[in-house]
Write a protein that holds these residues in place. Structure first.
Motif, short mmCIF file in Angstrom:
data_model
loop_
_atom_site.label_atom_id
_atom_site.label_comp_id
_atom_site.label_asym_id
_atom_site.label_seq_id
_atom_site.Cartn_x
_atom_site.Cartn_y
_atom_site.Cartn_z
N MET A 1 -9.56 32.04 -4.42
CA MET A 1 -9.63 30.27 -4.51
C MET A 1 -8.85 30.04 -3.34
SD MET A 1 -8.75 28.24 -7.47
CE MET A 1 -8.84 26.66 -7.61
N ARG A 2 -9.26 29.42 -2.39
CA ARG A 2 -8.52 28.88 -1.20
C ARG A 2 -7.88 27.55 -1.44
NH1 ARG A 2 -12.34 28.66 3.84
NH2 ARG A 2 -11.22 26.72 4.02
N ARG A 3 -6.66 27.52 -0.86
CA ARG A 3 -5.74 26.25 -1.05
C ARG A 3 -6.06 25.50 0.19
NH1 ARG A 3 -0.62 26.07 -4.48
NH2 ARG A 3 -1.52 26.92 -6.45
N THR A 4 -6.15 24.25 0.16
CA THR A 4 -6.27 23.47 1.36
C THR A 4 -4.99 22.72 1.45
OG1 THR A 4 -7.43 21.79 0.22
CG2 THR A 4 -8.83 23.50 1.37
N SER A 5 -4.59 22.25 2.67
CA SER A 5 -3.40 21.43 2.84
C SER A 5 -3.86 20.15 2.40
CB SER A 5 -2.65 21.43 4.11
OG SER A 5 -3.59 20.86 4.97
N PRO A 6 -2.78 19.30 1.91
CA PRO A 6 -3.31 17.79 1.54
C PRO A 6 -3.71 16.97 2.90
CG PRO A 6 -1.02 17.93 1.09
CD PRO A 6 -1.54 19.42 1.58
N ALA A 7 -4.45 16.07 2.77
CA ALA A 7 -4.72 15.20 3.88
C ALA A 7 -3.77 14.13 4.14
CB ALA A 7 -6.20 14.63 3.85
N VAL A 8 -3.40 13.93 5.22
CA VAL A 8 -2.39 12.78 5.65
C VAL A 8 -2.79 11.59 5.24
CG1 VAL A 8 -1.22 11.87 7.60
CG2 VAL A 8 -1.54 14.26 7.51
N ARG A 9 -2.18 10.77 4.37
CA ARG A 9 -2.79 9.57 4.01
C ARG A 9 -2.19 8.43 4.82
NH1 ARG A 9 -2.54 9.21 -2.32
NH2 ARG A 9 -3.41 7.15 -1.90
N ARG A 10 -3.10 7.56 5.39
CA ARG A 10 -2.58 6.40 6.19
C ARG A 10 -2.54 5.25 5.24
NH1 ARG A 10 -6.03 5.66 11.43
NH2 ARG A 10 -7.38 5.02 9.81
N ARG A 11 -1.51 4.64 5.38
CA ARG A 11 -1.36 3.29 4.34
C ARG A 11 -2.29 2.27 5.32
NH1 ARG A 11 4.48 4.60 5.52
NH2 ARG A 11 5.15 5.92 3.99
N PRO A 12 -2.77 1.24 3.99
CA PRO A 12 -3.65 0.18 4.45
C PRO A 12 -2.70 -0.79 5.35
CG PRO A 12 -3.40 0.56 2.23
CD PRO A 12 -2.58 1.59 2.86
N PRO A 13 -3.44 -1.56 6.05
CA PRO A 13 -2.71 -2.68 6.95
C PRO A 13 -1.71 -3.19 6.14
CG PRO A 13 -5.04 -2.48 7.52
CD PRO A 13 -4.89 -1.78 6.39
N GLY A 14 -2.27 -3.93 4.94
CA GLY A 14 -1.49 -4.93 4.29
C GLY A 14 -0.47 -4.17 3.15
N SER A 15 -0.23 -2.95 3.50
CA SER A 15 0.71 -2.34 2.86
C SER A 15 2.25 -2.70 2.87
CB SER A 15 0.93 -0.79 3.14
OG SER A 15 1.97 -0.02 2.35
N PRO A 16 3.16 -2.86 1.80
CA PRO A 16 4.42 -3.21 1.93
C PRO A 16 5.22 -2.26 2.63
CG PRO A 16 4.12 -2.67 -0.16
CD PRO A 16 2.59 -2.80 0.27
N PHE A 17 4.81 -1.29 2.83
CA PHE A 17 5.54 -0.07 3.36
C PHE A 17 5.61 -0.24 4.83
CE2 PHE A 17 4.56 1.47 -0.98
CZ PHE A 17 6.15 1.70 -1.44
N ASN A 18 4.87 -0.76 5.44
CA ASN A 18 4.28 -1.05 6.77
C ASN A 18 5.32 -2.10 7.61
OD1 ASN A 18 2.46 0.88 7.18
ND2 ASN A 18 0.81 -0.53 7.07
N THR A 19 6.44 -2.27 7.24
CA THR A 19 7.18 -3.31 7.48
C THR A 19 8.10 -2.76 8.73
OG1 THR A 19 8.99 -2.56 6.02
CG2 THR A 19 7.84 -4.38 5.40
N PRO A 20 7.88 -3.62 9.72
CA PRO A 20 8.97 -3.35 10.87
C PRO A 20 10.35 -3.02 10.69
CG PRO A 20 8.39 -5.48 11.15
CD PRO A 20 7.62 -5.02 9.78
N GLU A 21 11.21 -2.45 11.37
CA GLU A 21 12.40 -2.24 11.27
C GLU A 21 13.29 -3.35 11.81
OE1 GLU A 21 14.82 1.12 12.68
OE2 GLU A 21 13.15 2.66 12.19
N ILE A 22 14.23 -3.80 11.12
CA ILE A 22 14.74 -5.06 11.40
C ILE A 22 16.11 -4.81 12.19
CG2 ILE A 22 16.18 -7.17 10.51
CD1 ILE A 22 14.16 -6.72 7.92
#
Length: 76
Positions: A1-22
């Motif tokens: 059985m082969r393991r694959t690396s997890p895909a890089v998940r991009r955050r949606p544009p409206g995500s609260p984690f996309n806040t710019p640094e203050i």
């Protein structure tokens, strides 16, 4: 059985984690004679400002030298 690396998940544009640094607030500048308030020592007057951003303040009963950044010191 082969393991694959997890895909890089991009955050949606409206995500609260996309806040710019203050950026941090600018360091307040004091001059001789300014009235100030400190959370611990109370009201005081600036006696001198050092070249290394230290401030000598007379709080009536005692005089303290406070270094930058002035977290608890507010100019009145």
């Amino acid at each position: 059985m082969r393991r694959t690396s997890p895909a890089v998940r991009r955050r949606p544009p409206g995500s609260p984690f996309n806040t710019p640094e203050i950026p941090p607030p600018p360091i307040e500048q004091f001059t001789t004679g300014d009235r100030v308030s400190h959370d611990r020592y109370g009201l005081g007057r600036v006696l001198a400002v050092g070249e290394d951003d230290t401030v000598l303040i007379d709080f009536g009963a005692e005089t303290y030298r406070i270094a930058s950044p002035y977290a608890k010191l507010v100019k009145l």
